[in-house]
Design a protein around this motif. Structure first.
Motif, PDB file in Angstrom:
ATOM      1  N   THR A  88       0.898  -1.130  -0.186  1.00 52.22           N
ATOM      2  CA  THR A  88      -0.052   0.127   0.285  1.00 52.22           C
ATOM      3  C   THR A  88       1.234   1.135   0.066  1.00 52.22           C
ATOM      4  O   THR A  88       2.204   0.856   0.621  1.00 52.22           O
ATOM      5  CB  THR A  88      -0.944  -0.154   0.933  1.00 52.22           C
ATOM      6  N   GLY A  89       0.473   2.393  -0.271  1.00 48.19           N
ATOM      7  CA  GLY A  89       1.172   3.984  -0.129  1.00 48.19           C
ATOM      8  C   GLY A  89       1.273   4.115   0.763  1.00 48.19           C
ATOM      9  O   GLY A  89       2.335   4.360   1.475  1.00 48.19           O
ATOM     10  N   LYS A  90       0.722   3.627   1.651  1.00 50.68           N
ATOM     11  CA  LYS A  90       0.894   4.214   3.983  1.00 50.68           C
ATOM     12  C   LYS A  90       1.745   3.229   4.202  1.00 50.68           C
ATOM     13  O   LYS A  90       3.096   3.780   4.343  1.00 50.68           O
ATOM     14  CB  LYS A  90      -0.495   3.842   3.861  1.00 50.68           C
ATOM     15  N   LYS A  91       1.802   1.891   3.592  1.00 54.58           N
ATOM     16  CA  LYS A  91       3.331   1.448   4.025  1.00 54.58           C
ATOM     17  C   LYS A  91       4.522   1.715   3.056  1.00 54.58           C
ATOM     18  O   LYS A  91       5.932   1.175   3.991  1.00 54.58           O
ATOM     19  CB  LYS A  91       2.679  -0.448   3.433  1.00 54.58           C
ATOM     20  N   ILE A  92       4.440   1.982   2.222  1.00 53.73           N
ATOM     21  CA  ILE A  92       5.702   2.094   1.545  1.00 53.73           C
ATOM     22  C   ILE A  92       5.598   3.688   2.362  1.00 53.73           C
ATOM     23  O   ILE A  92       7.563   3.910   2.567  1.00 53.73           O
ATOM     24  CB  ILE A  92       5.192   2.133  -0.359  1.00 53.73           C
ATOM     25  N   SER A  93       5.225   3.895   2.008  1.00 49.30           N
ATOM     26  CA  SER A  93       5.630   5.497   2.856  1.00 49.30           C
ATOM     27  C   SER A  93       6.529   5.143   4.488  1.00 49.30           C
ATOM     28  O   SER A  93       7.196   5.878   4.419  1.00 49.30           O
ATOM     29  CB  SER A  93       4.627   6.768   3.184  1.00 49.30           C
ATOM     30  N   PRO A 109       8.042  10.106   0.245  1.00 46.50           N
ATOM     31  CA  PRO A 109       8.237  10.036  -1.125  1.00 46.50           C
ATOM     32  C   PRO A 109       7.245  11.118  -1.693  1.00 46.50           C
ATOM     33  O   PRO A 109       8.175  11.087  -3.400  1.00 46.50           O
ATOM     34  CB  PRO A 109       6.510   9.099  -0.756  1.00 46.50           C
ATOM     35  N   GLU A 110       7.390  12.080  -0.990  1.00 43.95           N
ATOM     36  CA  GLU A 110       7.110  12.950  -2.382  1.00 43.95           C
ATOM     37  C   GLU A 110       8.678  13.430  -2.586  1.00 43.95           C
ATOM     38  O   GLU A 110       8.440  15.112  -3.561  1.00 43.95           O
ATOM     39  CB  GLU A 110       6.786  14.636  -1.122  1.00 43.95           C
ATOM     40  N   ASP A 111       9.506  13.427  -2.279  1.00 43.81           N
ATOM     41  CA  ASP A 111      11.326  13.515  -2.718  1.00 43.81           C
ATOM     42  C   ASP A 111      11.778  12.660  -3.796  1.00 43.81           C
ATOM     43  O   ASP A 111      12.328  13.121  -4.153  1.00 43.81           O
ATOM     44  CB  ASP A 111      12.025  13.229  -1.838  1.00 43.81           C
ATOM     45  N   LEU A 112      10.266  11.433  -4.070  1.00 44.65           N
ATOM     46  CA  LEU A 112      10.045  10.605  -5.606  1.00 44.65           C
ATOM     47  C   LEU A 112      10.313  11.553  -6.970  1.00 44.65           C
ATOM     48  O   LEU A 112       9.442  12.345  -6.952  1.00 44.65           O
ATOM     49  CB  LEU A 112       9.473   9.501  -5.772  1.00 44.65           C
ATOM     50  N   ASP A 113      11.100  11.137  -7.436  1.00 44.11           N
ATOM     51  CA  ASP A 113      11.292  11.258  -9.358  1.00 44.11           C
ATOM     52  C   ASP A 113      10.279   9.952 -10.354  1.00 44.11           C
ATOM     53  O   ASP A 113       9.272  10.932 -11.063  1.00 44.11           O
ATOM     54  CB  ASP A 113      12.485  11.852  -9.942  1.00 44.11           C
ATOM     55  N   ALA A 114      10.551   8.807  -9.809  1.00 41.88           N
ATOM     56  CA  ALA A 114       9.209   7.951 -10.580  1.00 41.88           C
ATOM     57  C   ALA A 114      10.340   6.662 -10.024  1.00 41.88           C
ATOM     58  O   ALA A 114      10.198   6.522  -9.324  1.00 41.88           O
ATOM     59  CB  ALA A 114      10.579   8.310 -12.037  1.00 41.88           C
ATOM     60  N   ILE A 115       8.956   5.821 -10.762  1.00 43.63           N
ATOM     61  CA  ILE A 115       8.837   4.498 -10.378  1.00 43.63           C
ATOM     62  C   ILE A 115       8.546   3.520 -11.247  1.00 43.63           C
ATOM     63  O   ILE A 115       8.408   3.799 -12.900  1.00 43.63           O
ATOM     64  CB  ILE A 115       7.097   3.952 -10.258  1.00 43.63           C
ATOM     65  N   LEU A 116      10.116   2.700 -11.116  1.00 45.63           N
ATOM     66  CA  LEU A 116       9.814   1.672 -12.313  1.00 45.63           C
ATOM     67  C   LEU A 116       9.626   0.415 -12.574  1.00 45.63           C
ATOM     68  O   LEU A 116       9.200  -0.198 -10.860  1.00 45.63           O
ATOM     69  CB  LEU A 116      11.141   1.551 -13.066  1.00 45.63           C
ATOM     70  N   ILE A 117       8.659   0.018 -13.106  1.00 44.50           N
ATOM     71  CA  ILE A 117       7.584  -1.248 -13.012  1.00 44.50           C
ATOM     72  C   ILE A 117       8.786  -2.468 -13.491  1.00 44.50           C
ATOM     73  O   ILE A 117       8.872  -2.718 -14.816  1.00 44.50           O
ATOM     74  CB  ILE A 117       6.047  -1.037 -13.286  1.00 44.50           C
TER      75      ILE A 117
END
Length: 269
Positions: free
Chosen positions: A36-41, A51-59
């Motif tokens: 979940t987004g909450k758990k990743i945070s 998470p607001e410092d992230l630029d991108a997600i690679l899948i």
């Protein structure tokens, strides 16, 4: 003056969810967001990141333990998302991550190299029951990290492509005997054991024997099954296999465990 190399943390690795964090002076990336987004945070907070410092997600591929939180994070923090064309087709067709603005969606072709500011990322195909699964080698300042899970086998070609990295995240999904005698339905056992399934502890160890080199300092064991593996067994299998192949586990390099719910320390390479 910019720092050489890069920093990384395996935020989560296991059958219940996977996410990898990597940063340079100029870029902060996630690979997969299978929780979940909450758990990743909260996992990012463990390594003092937001998470607001992230630029991108690679899948890597479209299975839920790799993309569960991608949509939420991308929408909330306006992140770019990279995946290959076939993976995007399946994700969009089945609405797996919800509505994403078109300008946030990018193609990362399998078997190609992309540069993200000061970081080079090479994608390579693996053998797994997904649309077009791919994993990544990260390179900066003559340092490299390879992540390789969710594959049924490692071909000679792939072993040559990923050899002699400074660090690896390698799959040690299951112990074959525990899986065979366990409670999973036979069809699921066959899937896991197949060439499009997952690497066993022994398979992961053999893959490392074929790929590590003089540069290699760290091997992380990833994607362990809660039902079909034991952390200590996976660790022992890797170390013993490397030692029996005359590779100095614990001296030239170290073997590390990962967790499905606790981040590894932020580590410089």
């Amino acid at each position: 003056m910019s720092e050489s190399g890069f920093k990384y943390s395996i935020l989560a690795s296991g059958s219940s969810g996977n996410s990898f964090y990597l940063e340079t002076d100029k870029k902060r990336l996630l690979v997969d967001a299978g929780l979940t987004g909450k758990k990743i945070s909260s996992l990012l907070a463990e390594i003092d990141r937001k998470p607001e410092d992230l630029d991108a997600i690679l899948i890597t591929h479209e299975h839920s333990d790799h993309i569960k939180g991608v949509g939420v994070l991308a929408r909330k923090y306006h992140l770019d998302i990279y995946a290959n064309e076939k993976t995007w087709q399946v994700i969009d067709e089945h609405q797996m991550i919800g509505q994403i603005n078109q300008e946030q969606k990018h193609i990362f072709k399998r078997g190609s190299l992309m540069t993200f500011a000061d970081l080079d990322v090479e994608s390579f195909g693996v053998s797994h029951d997904a649309a077009e699964p791919q994993f990544y080698r990260f390179m900066k300042d003559n340092k490299s990290f390879v992540m390789l899970t969710d594959t049924g086998y490692v071909s000679d070609r792939l072993a040559g492509l990923i050899e002699n990295a400074d660090a690896y995240l390698i799959e040690s999904n299951h112990d074959i005997e525990i899986l065979r005698s366990g409670s999973y339905p036979w069809r699921l056992k066959q899937r896991i054991l197949s060439d499009k399934g997952h690497l066993s502890n022994d398979d992961g160890a053999q893959a490392m024997i074929r790929t590590i080199g003089r540069r290699t300092q760290k091997i992380y064991l990833g994607h362990l099954s809660k039902e079909n593996n034991i952390k200590e067994l996976a660790h022992m299998t890797m170390e013993n296999s490397l030692l029996s192949a005359d590779l100095g586990a614990g001296t030239d390099f170290k073997v590390f465990d990962t967790s499905p719910d606790t981040a590894t320390p932020l580590t410089k390479i």
